[in-house]
Design a protein around this motif. Structure first.
Motif, PDB file in Angstrom:
ATOM      1  N   GLY A 274       6.219  -0.380   4.587  1.00  0.00           N
ATOM      2  CA  GLY A 274       7.293  -1.360   4.463  1.00  0.00           C
ATOM      3  C   GLY A 274       6.986  -2.434   3.439  1.00  0.00           C
ATOM      4  N   HIS A 275       5.710  -2.518   3.055  1.00  0.00           N
ATOM      5  CA  HIS A 275       5.332  -3.579   2.132  1.00  0.00           C
ATOM      6  C   HIS A 275       4.932  -3.028   0.768  1.00  0.00           C
ATOM      7  CE1 HIS A 275       5.978  -6.310   5.399  1.00  0.00           C
ATOM      8  NE2 HIS A 275       5.369  -5.402   6.146  1.00  0.00           N
ATOM      9  N   VAL A 276       5.450  -1.847   0.448  1.00  0.00           N
ATOM     10  CA  VAL A 276       5.385  -1.335  -0.923  1.00  0.00           C
ATOM     11  C   VAL A 276       6.325  -2.210  -1.762  1.00  0.00           C
ATOM     12  CG1 VAL A 276       6.062   0.607  -2.399  1.00  0.00           C
ATOM     13  CG2 VAL A 276       4.861   1.020  -0.234  1.00  0.00           C
ATOM     14  N   LEU A 284      11.485 -13.141  -0.907  1.00  0.00           N
ATOM     15  CA  LEU A 284      10.180 -13.251  -0.265  1.00  0.00           C
ATOM     16  C   LEU A 284      10.172 -12.447   1.024  1.00  0.00           C
ATOM     17  CD1 LEU A 284       7.568 -14.886  -0.864  1.00  0.00           C
ATOM     18  CD2 LEU A 284       8.429 -16.621   0.728  1.00  0.00           C
ATOM     19  N   CYS A 285       9.089 -11.714   1.213  1.00  0.00           N
ATOM     20  CA  CYS A 285       8.932 -10.909   2.428  1.00  0.00           C
ATOM     21  C   CYS A 285       8.113 -11.708   3.444  1.00  0.00           C
ATOM     22  CB  CYS A 285       8.215  -9.608   2.073  1.00  0.00           C
ATOM     23  SG  CYS A 285       7.895  -8.529   3.486  1.00  0.00           S
ATOM     24  N   ARG A 286       8.247 -11.360   4.711  1.00  0.00           N
ATOM     25  CA  ARG A 286       7.484 -12.080   5.742  1.00  0.00           C
ATOM     26  C   ARG A 286       5.986 -11.859   5.602  1.00  0.00           C
ATOM     27  NH1 ARG A 286       7.666  -8.579  10.887  1.00  0.00           N
ATOM     28  NH2 ARG A 286       8.078  -6.530  10.043  1.00  0.00           N
ATOM     29  N   CYS A 287       5.569 -10.847   4.813  1.00  0.00           N
ATOM     30  CA  CYS A 287       4.139 -10.628   4.592  1.00  0.00           C
ATOM     31  C   CYS A 287       3.583 -11.593   3.551  1.00  0.00           C
ATOM     32  CB  CYS A 287       3.862  -9.187   4.163  1.00  0.00           C
ATOM     33  SG  CYS A 287       4.315  -8.833   2.452  1.00  0.00           S
ATOM     34  N   GLY A 288       4.461 -12.279   2.836  1.00  0.00           N
ATOM     35  CA  GLY A 288       4.007 -13.223   1.817  1.00  0.00           C
ATOM     36  C   GLY A 288       4.205 -12.716   0.406  1.00  0.00           C
ATOM     37  N   GLY A 291       9.789  -8.867  -2.700  1.00  0.00           N
ATOM     38  CA  GLY A 291      10.452  -7.618  -3.038  1.00  0.00           C
ATOM     39  C   GLY A 291       9.898  -6.384  -2.371  1.00  0.00           C
ATOM     40  N   CYS A 292       9.307  -6.545  -1.170  1.00  0.00           N
ATOM     41  CA  CYS A 292       8.800  -5.372  -0.446  1.00  0.00           C
ATOM     42  C   CYS A 292       9.963  -4.468  -0.021  1.00  0.00           C
ATOM     43  CB  CYS A 292       8.057  -5.796   0.811  1.00  0.00           C
ATOM     44  SG  CYS A 292       6.571  -6.757   0.511  1.00  0.00           S
ATOM     45  N   LEU A 293       9.654  -3.182   0.196  1.00  0.00           N
ATOM     46  CA  LEU A 293      10.668  -2.229   0.685  1.00  0.00           C
ATOM     47  C   LEU A 293      11.413  -2.811   1.886  1.00  0.00           C
ATOM     48  CD1 LEU A 293      11.911   0.679   0.810  1.00  0.00           C
ATOM     49  CD2 LEU A 293      10.005   1.271   2.332  1.00  0.00           C
TER      50      LEU A 293
HETATM   51 ZN   LIG Z   1       6.111  -7.415   2.656  1.00  0.00          ZN
END
Ligand SMILES: [Zn+2]
Length: 418
Positions: A274-276, A284-288, A291-293
Motif C-alpha cells: 500500500g505504500h508503493v 500525504l500518506c499516513r505513513c509519512g 503519493g502512496c498507492l
Molecule cells: Zn504510505
C-alpha cells in the motif's frame, strides 16, 4: 509423481517464520511430573506424540496413513499414539466412508478452545473456535476512530467472557489467542513494527498486554499476513506454494506465502504494498510519504471520489453494488482503482513471482469488475516470465479471512497438552 510430497495444506506456513512460541498454557499434566530424561524411551515417545499432534495441526482432519506419511513414523506407532491421545480426549476419530482404515483423526471437540481477535480501524471481531477451527461463537463491535490498545483489548475480554458463558466453556479451556492488527507487526510478533499506522497501539508490548488482558497466551499478527495464512490453508490458496494475499480496505497491504511459508521479512514488515509510491507530488500518506498507492485506492479514497460527483454513498459496499448495477461513475472508480492496484501487483510479481494473487477486502466484492483491470495492468507492467500462468482471484473466506488467520496463528503457536 508418486514420490512428490503433498503440497502444504494448512498451518505449516504460519509457523515457518513465526516469532517465538507464546508462553505455555496451563498443562493438564500433574505439576510434579518430571520431563523424561533426554534419550530415554519416554522422551522418544513424547517426541513422537508431539509429531502426531503437529501433523493433525498441520493437515487438519487426516487419516492415520497420511499422518504416518507426514511424520515418517511407522503406521503401527501412529495407530498406538492416536489410541493414547484419543483416550485422553486430545484427539478423536471421525467416521468416514470406507470403514476403519478411512477414518480421519482430528482434535476432540472438547480438547480446548482458541480465540481470534481481529481489530480493524473501526471494528473488532472476537471468535471462539475449537482446535479444529470450527467457530463456535463470534461477535463484532464497532470501534471509535483512533482507538487505544488497552480499551480494545479490555472490550475483547468482555466479549470473550460473554461468548465463553454462552458456550459453557471455562476460562482454563481457552488455550491460546491470535490478535490481528491493520498495521505492520514486528518480527517477534510482539508489537507494532511502525508507529505510523496505529499510533495509539505503538510502543507497547502488545503480546504481553494481550496475554494479560485476554488471560491466555496470545500471538500478534498483521491482518494481511493472517489473511494470507487463512486463504492458503482454507481458501483460494490451498495447495499453492507461492501466493500473495492482497487486502483492500481502509488500508492496503499484502501477505506473502513463499515456498509454502509466511514471509515476514527482516523486521516483519514485508508486503507493505500500500505504500508503493505512485506519485510523490500527490497527497500525504499516513505513513509519512507522499503519493502512496493507498492514497489512491483506499476505501476512504474510493468514497471521497464517488462523493465528489455529488452522490451519497455510505460504504464501499454501496459503491460496489451501484457499479455492479451498471452505474457508470461507480464502475469507472472501481476500474481505475483496479488498474492502479494492478500496477503495484505487477511490481510484486516481478519481485516474488507468485503463482496466485488472492484479492480480499471490501472492494473485492466487485469481482471481475475490479479484477479484470488488475489483470490487464499486471500483464502490461510485469515481466512476462514472472506472470506466465499467474492466477488472480478473489478471496474465498471473505470478511472471515483475518479472523480465521488469527485462529490459525493461535493454533500454530499454542502448546497443546500431549
Ligand atoms: Zn504510505
Amino acid at each position: 509423481m508418486a514420490s512428490t510430497p503433498p503440497p502444504p495444506r494448512s498451518t505449516r506456513e504460519s509457523r515457518a517464520q513465526a516469532g517465538p512460541p507464546a508462553q505455555q498454557p496451563p498443562s493438564p499434566q500433574p505439576a510434579s511430573a518430571q520431563p523424561p530424561a533426554p534419550g530415554s524411551q519416554a522422551a522418544l515417545r513424547l517426541a513422537n506424540r508431539r509429531r502426531v499432534v503437529d501433523a493433525v495441526r498441520e493437515l487438519g482432519a487426516a487419516t492415520q496413513a497420511s499422518i504416518a506419511r507426514e511424520t515418517a513414523l511407522a503406521p503401527s506407532t501412529v495407530s498406538s499414539i492416536v489410541h493414547e491421545l484419543t483416550a485422553c480426549d486430545l484427539l478423536a476419530m471421525e467416521p468416514e466412508h470406507g470403514g476403519r482404515r478411512g477414518q480421519r483423526v482430528h482434535f476432540s471437540e472438547s480438547a480446548g478452545y482458541l480465540v481470534g481477535v481481529d481489530v480493524g480501524h473501526r471494528h473488532a471481531s472476537v471468535a471462539v473456535a475449537d482446535l479444529n477451527l470450527d467457530v463456535r461463537a463470534q461477535r463484532r463491535i464497532d470501534l471509535p476512530a483512533g482507538h487505544r490498545a488497552e480499551d480494545v483489548l479490555t472490550g475483547a475480554r468482555e466479549i470473550l467472557d460473554e461468548l465463553r458463558t454462552s458456550l459453557d466453556v471455562p476460562a482454563q479451556r481457552i488455550l491460546g489467542a491470535g490478535l490481528t492488527l491493520p498495521a505492520p507487526v514486528d518480527a517477534e510478533c510482539r508489537g507494532l513494527g511502525s508507529g505510523a499506522i496505529l499510533p495509539a497501539w505503538a510502543g507497547l508490548d502488545l503480546r504481553a498486554l494481550a496475554t494479560g488482558t485476554l488471560g491466555c497466551p496470545t500471538v500478534v499478527e498483521n491482518d494481511a499476513n493472517a489473511g494470507a495464512v487463512a486463504e492458503h490453508a482454507l481458501g483460494a490458496g490451498r495447495g499453492t506454494a507461492h501466493m500473495a494475499y492482497l487486502k483492500l480496505s481502509h488500508g492496503v497491504g499484502a501477505g506473502l506465502i513463499l515456498g509454502g511459508g509466511l514471509y515476514r521479512g527482516a523486521t516483519g514488515s514485508a508486503g507493505e504494498i500500500g505504500h508503493v509510491t505512485l506519485d510523490e507530488r500527490a497527497g500525504l500518506c499516513r505513513c509519512g510519504n507522499r503519493g502512496c498507492l493507498e492514497t489512491f485506492v483506499s476505501s476512504q479514497t474510493v468514497l471521497d471520489v464517488v462523493a465528489s460527483s455529488g452522490r451519497r454513498v455510505e460504504s464501499v459496499g454501496d459503491v460496489v453494488r451501484e457499479a455492479l448495477a451498471g452505474d457508470p461513475g461507480c464502475t469507472r472508480v472501481i476500474t481505475d482503482t483496479g488498474r492502479l492496484i494492478g500496477g503495484a501487483v505487477a511490481q510484486l510479481c516481478n519481485a516474488f513471482n507468485p503463482e496466485l494473487v488472492v484479492v480480499g477486502g471490501e472492494l473485492a466484492r466487485a469481482e471481475d469488475l475490479l479484477l479484470d483491470p488488475v489483470r490487464d495492468a499486471v500483464q502490461r507492467y510485469a515481466v512476462r516470465g514472472c506472470v506466465s500462468g499467474l492466477r488472480i482471484v478473489t478471496a474465498q473466506l471473505g470478511a472471515r479471512a483475518h479472523l480465521m488467520g488469527a485462529l490459525i496463528r493461535a493454533r500454530a503457536e499454542t502448546s497443546l497438552p500431549v
